[in-house]
Write a protein that holds these residues in place. Structure first.
Motif, PDB file in Angstrom:
ATOM      1  N   MET B 132       0.834  -1.199   0.000  1.00 17.73           N
ATOM      2  CA  MET B 132       0.000   0.000   0.000  1.00 17.73           C
ATOM      3  C   MET B 132       0.871   1.251   0.000  1.00 17.73           C
ATOM      4  N   ARG B 133       1.794   1.284   0.950  1.00 19.74           N
ATOM      5  CA  ARG B 133       2.541   2.504   1.197  1.00 19.74           C
ATOM      6  C   ARG B 133       3.505   2.853   0.064  1.00 19.74           C
ATOM      7  N   TYR B 134       4.195   1.857  -0.452  1.00 17.47           N
ATOM      8  CA  TYR B 134       5.262   2.158  -1.411  1.00 17.47           C
ATOM      9  C   TYR B 134       4.857   1.992  -2.868  1.00 17.47           C
ATOM     10  N   VAL B 135       3.831   1.187  -3.107  1.00 16.06           N
ATOM     11  CA  VAL B 135       3.505   0.876  -4.501  1.00 16.06           C
ATOM     12  C   VAL B 135       2.119   1.390  -4.911  1.00 16.06           C
ATOM     13  N   VAL B 136       1.106   1.031  -4.125  1.00 17.31           N
ATOM     14  CA  VAL B 136      -0.256   1.308  -4.578  1.00 17.31           C
ATOM     15  C   VAL B 136      -0.682   2.754  -4.297  1.00 17.31           C
ATOM     16  N   LEU B 137      -0.520   3.194  -3.040  1.00 22.37           N
ATOM     17  CA  LEU B 137      -1.002   4.541  -2.714  1.00 22.37           C
ATOM     18  C   LEU B 137      -0.288   5.644  -3.502  1.00 22.37           C
ATOM     19  N   PRO B 138       1.045   5.579  -3.683  1.00 18.30           N
ATOM     20  CA  PRO B 138       1.660   6.654  -4.477  1.00 18.30           C
ATOM     21  C   PRO B 138       1.065   6.759  -5.888  1.00 18.30           C
ATOM     22  N   GLN B 139       0.730   5.608  -6.458  1.00 20.69           N
ATOM     23  CA  GLN B 139       0.135   5.643  -7.798  1.00 20.69           C
ATOM     24  C   GLN B 139      -1.317   6.106  -7.736  1.00 20.69           C
ATOM     25  N   ALA B 140      -2.026   5.662  -6.685  1.00 17.36           N
ATOM     26  CA  ALA B 140      -3.426   6.054  -6.533  1.00 17.36           C
ATOM     27  C   ALA B 140      -3.517   7.562  -6.287  1.00 17.36           C
ATOM     28  N   LEU B 141      -2.565   8.081  -5.507  1.00 15.82           N
ATOM     29  CA  LEU B 141      -2.555   9.509  -5.188  1.00 15.82           C
ATOM     30  C   LEU B 141      -2.494  10.344  -6.466  1.00 15.82           C
ATOM     31  N   ARG B 142      -1.632   9.900  -7.346  1.00 10.19           N
ATOM     32  CA  ARG B 142      -1.458  10.610  -8.612  1.00 10.19           C
ATOM     33  C   ARG B 142      -2.772  10.637  -9.397  1.00 10.19           C
ATOM     34  N   ILE B 143      -3.438   9.498  -9.398  1.00 10.02           N
ATOM     35  CA  ILE B 143      -4.713   9.412 -10.120  1.00 10.02           C
ATOM     36  C   ILE B 143      -5.775  10.224  -9.390  1.00 10.02           C
ATOM     37  N   ALA B 144      -5.647  10.326  -8.053  1.00 10.93           N
ATOM     38  CA  ALA B 144      -6.715  10.906  -7.234  1.00 10.93           C
ATOM     39  C   ALA B 144      -6.749  12.427  -7.272  1.00 10.93           C
ATOM     40  N   LEU B 209      -1.830  20.731 -11.262  1.00 14.59           N
ATOM     41  CA  LEU B 209      -1.284  19.573 -10.542  1.00 14.59           C
ATOM     42  C   LEU B 209      -1.240  18.353 -11.439  1.00 14.59           C
ATOM     43  N   GLU B 210      -2.308  18.192 -12.174  1.00 19.72           N
ATOM     44  CA  GLU B 210      -2.401  17.049 -13.069  1.00 19.72           C
ATOM     45  C   GLU B 210      -1.237  17.069 -14.055  1.00 19.72           C
ATOM     46  N   ARG B 211      -0.983  18.257 -14.604  1.00 20.52           N
ATOM     47  CA  ARG B 211       0.114  18.402 -15.561  1.00 20.52           C
ATOM     48  C   ARG B 211       1.449  18.091 -14.906  1.00 20.52           C
ATOM     49  N   LYS B 212       1.632  18.644 -13.705  1.00 15.48           N
ATOM     50  CA  LYS B 212       2.895  18.470 -13.009  1.00 15.48           C
ATOM     51  C   LYS B 212       3.169  16.995 -12.753  1.00 15.48           C
ATOM     52  N   PHE B 213       2.162  16.294 -12.203  1.00 19.88           N
ATOM     53  CA  PHE B 213       2.344  14.883 -11.906  1.00 19.88           C
ATOM     54  C   PHE B 213       2.524  14.083 -13.171  1.00 19.88           C
ATOM     55  N   HIS B 214       1.882  14.534 -14.220  1.00 15.00           N
ATOM     56  CA  HIS B 214       2.013  13.798 -15.470  1.00 15.00           C
ATOM     57  C   HIS B 214       3.445  13.883 -15.994  1.00 15.00           C
TER      58      HIS B 214
END
Lengths: 244, 217
Positions: B132-144, B209-214
């Motif tokens: 969750m902490r290292y793999v899933v949530l960082p990716q979910a955060l970006r999508i969120a 933010l979306e652009r930045k994360f992208h």
């Protein structure tokens, strides 16, 4: 003394009995090729070896880490068994180097500096030492798959599972990945691979297993088995593959 | 008894009321985010009871109008003998509403992280928490990020509903001014402009933010 020992392994997907009593022993340094038609259970068998598929009945032991009827310490097992996937499955938010460093730092509490050294060593091994800071989407499929191999190797597994690792690659990228696998084999790494690369299985493997309807239907030395299949099913399979 | 309102008087009153809209939005969003995070973890946990309870929670708040939720908090708590001010009722009601929506938005983001990511991290012997902490949530955060900031716009606009239970935020103040000045078009035009000034930067922020994360990806 075998490194991987599977005894009487059964697996169901609902009503579908996909593995019907598998017995298999793999010795240190073996390079095992699992072949068979789709639905024969070869991928499922591979995935049970590091617990990605649960086991209904039977025993699995890898270098002392055991699952009895599916119960046991999964994380202990997974530290002995590395896996490389068809779709690479690199972590897209991390660089190649960070992908390789993650498990050693998090699971084994290796210091960051040490993990970085391991990552550099592993990336060098797969010929990508210059890609440490590249993100997965900046790499070609073949490069991504080599990073995935480096990532698995960083945990110093006793055995490496390869699940059709060249199937998602463009044809011209297949060889760079196979070259890495060939090199690992020559260094004595124990490998179990599901593959459609029959020539590679014959050249590099020292054990061939033909799965058919959830059972090991025929097995033996790849060169012998390919030259003279004993069962009509394997003969038919080899014929079908060669026509393609 | 009649007071003459200049346009400046109207604007000044609306600006003062706008601060309450802003404060209420912030509180609802921050508290709703914290509660929503707790709901999210319960919703995606392996515990069946927690799953069912939080699923019910989300469905109740998504399946009823915000206005009814505010009425129930405001009048329901009074019936129980708890004296709640419109301010507390509005904050509690909007927090619950926000938490349910954010939990559901975030669950979608967690679930949109491909299965292969779970499998790869599992095969590397990571525990559920580490996955969750290292793999899933960082990716979910970006999508969120985009949908979360997008939803914050809904929260700001949702605060208007609290005018019904008598909380003197932008809309309530606007309707009082409209009654007093007989200039409803001007007043409500200014009220609408007020909401736009609050919401538009949020939309812009979401996009940047979306652009930045992208790019970072």
């Amino acid at each position: 003394m075998s490194l991987v020992k599977i005894t009487g392994l059964h697996k169901h997907f609902g009503a579908n009995h996909v593995l019907k009593g598998i017995d298999l022993e793999v010795a240190q340094g073996d390079v095992v090729a699992l072949i068979g038609r789709s639905g024969s259970g070869k991928s499922t068998l591979l995935r049970t070896i590091n617990g990605l598929e649960t086991i209904d009945k039977g025993e699995l032991v890898v270098d002392g880490a055991a699952l009895h009827d599916g119960k046991g310490d999964l994380r202990a097992l997974r530290q002995k068994v590395g896996m490389v996937f068809q779709q690479f499955n690199l972590f897209p938010h991390l660089t190649a180097g960070q992908n390789v460093m993650l498990a050693p730092t998090v699971v084994k509490s290796t210091s960051k500096r040490e993990a970085e050294d391991i990552a550099k060593e592993m990336l060098l091994k797969v010929g990508l030492s210059d890609k440490f800071n590249s993100f997965p989407d900046q790499l070609s499929g073949g490069q991504q798959q080599r990073v995935a191999i480096a990532r698995a190797l960083a945990m110093k597994p006793k055995v490496l599972l390869c699940d059709e690792i060249t199937s998602a690659l463009d044809p011209e990228l297949v060889n760079e990945v196979l070259a890495v696998v060939r090199q690992l084999a020559s260094e004595g790494m124990t490998l179990i691979m599901v593959t459609h690369e029959m020539r590679f299985a014959r050249d590099v493997g020292n054990k061939l297993i033909f799965m058919h309807q959830g059972r090991i239907h025929e097995s033996g030395d790849p060169k012998t088995v390919f030259a003279a299949p004993q069962t009509p099913e394997l003969a038919g399979f080899i014929g079908a593959v060669q026509e393609a | 008894m009649f007071v003459q309102f200049t346009t400046w008087d109207i604007v000044r009153n609306l600006l003062e009321a706008g601060r309450w809209t802003l404060a209420l939005s912030l509180i609802a969003f921050v508290l709703g985010g914290l509660v929503g995070l707790a709901i999210l973890f319960a919703r995606i946990s392996k515990n069946r009871l927690l799953q069912a309870l939080t699923k019910g929670y989300i469905e109740v708040f998504q399946g009823t109008p915000l206005l009814m939720q505010l009425f129930i908090v405001f009048f329901g708590l009074s019936l129980l003998g708890v004296d709640v001010s419109p301010w507390i009722a509005a904050a509690v009601g909007l927090t619950l509403f926000t938490s349910a929506y954010l939990a559901e938005i975030w669950r979608g983001c967690v679930e949109s992280v491909p299965r292969g990511q779970w499998e790869a991290s599992a095969s590397l012997a990571l525990s559920y928490t580490q996955q969750m902490r290292y793999v899933v949530l960082p990716q979910a955060l970006r999508i969120a990020i985009a949908p979360t900031v997008g939803f914050s716009v809904q929260v700001v606009k949702g605060t208007a509903v609290t005018s019904i239970i008598g909380f003197a935020e932008l809309t309530k103040t606007g309707s009082m001014l409209a009654n007093a000045t007989f200039q409803p078009f001007l007043v409500f035009g200014l009220v609408a402009a007020g909401y736009f000034i609050l919401c538009y930067p949020l939309s812009l922020y979401a996009k940047s933010l979306e652009r930045k994360f992208h790019v970072a990806r």
